[in-house]
Design a protein around this motif. Structure first.
Motif, PDB file in Angstrom:
ATOM      1  N   ALA A 232       4.870   4.763  12.719  1.00  0.00           N
ATOM      2  CA  ALA A 232       6.229   4.473  12.243  1.00  0.00           C
ATOM      3  C   ALA A 232       6.605   3.020  12.522  1.00  0.00           C
ATOM      4  N   GLU A 233       6.210   2.502  13.689  1.00  0.00           N
ATOM      5  CA  GLU A 233       6.536   1.114  14.033  1.00  0.00           C
ATOM      6  C   GLU A 233       5.840   0.142  13.080  1.00  0.00           C
ATOM      7  N   GLU A 234       4.584   0.418  12.753  1.00  0.00           N
ATOM      8  CA  GLU A 234       3.838  -0.459  11.848  1.00  0.00           C
ATOM      9  C   GLU A 234       4.502  -0.489  10.472  1.00  0.00           C
ATOM     10  N   LEU A 235       4.882   0.672   9.971  1.00  0.00           N
ATOM     11  CA  LEU A 235       5.527   0.722   8.658  1.00  0.00           C
ATOM     12  C   LEU A 235       6.900   0.065   8.688  1.00  0.00           C
ATOM     13  N   PHE A 236       7.627   0.251   9.777  1.00  0.00           N
ATOM     14  CA  PHE A 236       8.941  -0.374   9.893  1.00  0.00           C
ATOM     15  C   PHE A 236       8.820  -1.890   9.831  1.00  0.00           C
ATOM     16  N   LEU A 237       7.905  -2.455  10.630  1.00  0.00           N
ATOM     17  CA  LEU A 237       7.734  -3.908  10.646  1.00  0.00           C
ATOM     18  C   LEU A 237       7.221  -4.416   9.306  1.00  0.00           C
ATOM     19  N   LEU A 238       6.308  -3.680   8.701  1.00  0.00           N
ATOM     20  CA  LEU A 238       5.768  -4.107   7.409  1.00  0.00           C
ATOM     21  C   LEU A 238       6.867  -4.173   6.358  1.00  0.00           C
ATOM     22  N   ARG A 239       7.722  -3.159   6.330  1.00  0.00           N
ATOM     23  CA  ARG A 239       8.743  -3.066   5.272  1.00  0.00           C
ATOM     24  C   ARG A 239       9.993  -3.883   5.561  1.00  0.00           C
ATOM     25  N   ARG A 240      10.325  -4.072   6.840  1.00  0.00           N
ATOM     26  CA  ARG A 240      11.586  -4.728   7.182  1.00  0.00           C
ATOM     27  C   ARG A 240      11.441  -6.192   7.569  1.00  0.00           C
ATOM     28  N   THR A 241      10.223  -6.617   7.959  1.00  0.00           N
ATOM     29  CA  THR A 241      10.074  -8.008   8.397  1.00  0.00           C
ATOM     30  C   THR A 241       8.969  -8.765   7.676  1.00  0.00           C
ATOM     31  N   VAL A 242       7.982  -8.063   7.114  1.00  0.00           N
ATOM     32  CA  VAL A 242       6.834  -8.728   6.495  1.00  0.00           C
ATOM     33  C   VAL A 242       6.920  -8.710   4.981  1.00  0.00           C
ATOM     34  N   ASP A 243       7.181  -7.546   4.412  1.00  0.00           N
ATOM     35  CA  ASP A 243       7.169  -7.367   2.952  1.00  0.00           C
ATOM     36  C   ASP A 243       8.476  -6.727   2.526  1.00  0.00           C
ATOM     37  N   THR A 244       9.567  -7.483   2.703  1.00  0.00           N
ATOM     38  CA  THR A 244      10.900  -6.918   2.494  1.00  0.00           C
ATOM     39  C   THR A 244      11.203  -6.630   1.032  1.00  0.00           C
ATOM     40  N   THR A 245      10.450  -7.234   0.113  1.00  0.00           N
ATOM     41  CA  THR A 245      10.697  -6.993  -1.314  1.00  0.00           C
ATOM     42  C   THR A 245       9.708  -5.993  -1.910  1.00  0.00           C
ATOM     43  N   GLY A 246       8.861  -5.389  -1.093  1.00  0.00           N
ATOM     44  CA  GLY A 246       7.989  -4.320  -1.563  1.00  0.00           C
ATOM     45  C   GLY A 246       6.872  -4.746  -2.492  1.00  0.00           C
ATOM     46  N   VAL A 247       6.336  -5.949  -2.286  1.00  0.00           N
ATOM     47  CA  VAL A 247       5.267  -6.446  -3.154  1.00  0.00           C
ATOM     48  C   VAL A 247       4.040  -5.538  -3.093  1.00  0.00           C
ATOM     49  N   LEU A 248       3.634  -5.146  -1.881  1.00  0.00           N
ATOM     50  CA  LEU A 248       2.415  -4.347  -1.752  1.00  0.00           C
ATOM     51  C   LEU A 248       2.551  -2.999  -2.440  1.00  0.00           C
ATOM     52  N   ALA A 249       3.693  -2.354  -2.271  1.00  0.00           N
ATOM     53  CA  ALA A 249       3.885  -1.030  -2.875  1.00  0.00           C
ATOM     54  C   ALA A 249       3.836  -1.097  -4.400  1.00  0.00           C
ATOM     55  N   ARG A 250       4.350  -2.199  -4.964  1.00  0.00           N
ATOM     56  CA  ARG A 250       4.351  -2.326  -6.430  1.00  0.00           C
ATOM     57  C   ARG A 250       2.970  -2.689  -6.960  1.00  0.00           C
ATOM     58  N   LYS A 251       2.306  -3.632  -6.317  1.00  0.00           N
ATOM     59  CA  LYS A 251       1.041  -4.141  -6.844  1.00  0.00           C
ATOM     60  C   LYS A 251      -0.152  -3.269  -6.488  1.00  0.00           C
ATOM     61  N   PHE A 252      -0.067  -2.577  -5.340  1.00  0.00           N
ATOM     62  CA  PHE A 252      -1.216  -1.805  -4.867  1.00  0.00           C
ATOM     63  C   PHE A 252      -0.783  -0.396  -4.469  1.00  0.00           C
ATOM     64  N   PRO A 253      -0.358   0.416  -5.423  1.00  0.00           N
ATOM     65  CA  PRO A 253       0.048   1.784  -5.065  1.00  0.00           C
ATOM     66  C   PRO A 253      -1.132   2.545  -4.443  1.00  0.00           C
TER      67      PRO A 253
END
Length: 258
Positions: A232-253
């Motif tokens: 949960a911590e890894e996903l929180f940091l990834l989504r809230r501090t690293v990739d706040t605009t969701g680039v990875l989720a859009r480009k690499f589902p």
């Protein structure tokens, strides 16, 4: 998933380099900096920007990274680091069209070089990075027999060459690929043979599926581990501090999201 798996293996104070089309690689480095490696620094190979951090994942060569980078190095200095200094970089993270049993990678072409079926982006600095970094990671967004072949059609990045001690026997420094991360699992290389082996398989992936989608015989440990899923911590940091605009989720589902 791939960004999390790569980030876990990166150490504090290490020096890294990433290439042009490197969204996952950038996210992995910045996630590691948010967690266990705050003094890790990475540089854009094509742009010279060091640690651009804004919470937005951009291509490493994007000029917008200049404004949010800690430093910018000019091209002659970058060439000096990349092409001449053995083990200056602790690691590089590289994608590929093909990789083989000994971790050699190909980004040049599929098929005969004179008449290829598919032409890739080329070698760029990959030969130097795989040859001179202390280690490198292979990041594959697909895992099938077209991507994992017995022998790559063109070696642009030297892994363990023919296995065993062939890498150093042929004049390259110690190093080579450490891990391969894919949608099916995490793979490493046996200490003596340097052949690719299973380190862990992701949840829902069977040994038969991994074997069926690989064009060579994978080494299999006595007990095949399961990849630890993102915390949960890894996903929180990834989504809230690293990739706040969701680039990875859009480009690499993630293919196994369902």
């Amino acid at each position: 998933m791939l960004a999390v798996l790569l980030a876990r293996d990166l150490g504090d104070g290490e020096k890294a380099i990433v290439g042009t089309n490197s969204d996952i690689q950038v996210a992995a480095c910045n996630l590691a900096r948010q967690r266990q490696a705050p003094r890790l620094w990475w540089v854009s190979g094509p742009g010279g920007m060091t640690n651009p951090t804004e919470g937005i994942v951009r291509p490493a060569a994007d000029a917008e990274n200049i404004a949010v980078a800690q430093a910018v190095m000019d091209l002659p200095l970058m060439i000096d680091f990349i092409d001449w200094r053995i083990h200056f970089f602790d690691f590089a993270i590289l994608g590929a069209l093909q990789t083989d049993r000994f971790g050699n990678i190909n980004t040049v072409c599929i098929g005969d070089h004179a008449r290829p079926r598919l032409r890739g982006p080329g070698t760029v600095g990959i030969s130097a990075l795989t040859g001179l970094s202390r280690r490198f990671y292979i990041m594959m967004t697909r895992h099938d027999r077209g991507a994992f072949v017995p022998r790559v059609d063109f070696i642009c990045g030297a892994g363990h060459l023919d296995g065993g001690t062939s890498r150093t026997d042929r004049g390259l420094p110690e190093g080579g690929p450490r891990l391969v991360v894919t949608p099916l699992g995490v793979f490493d290389f046996a200490p003596n043979s340097k052949a690719m082996r299973i380190r862990s398989l992701h949840e829902g992936v069977s040994l038969e599926e991994a074997r069926d989608n690989t064009g060579f015989d994978l080494l299999v440990p006595d007990q095949v581990a399961r990849t630890a899923p993102p915390q949960a911590e890894e996903l929180f940091l990834l989504r809230r501090t690293v990739d706040t605009t969701g680039v990875l989720a859009r480009k690499f589902p993630w293919p196994r999201a369902a």
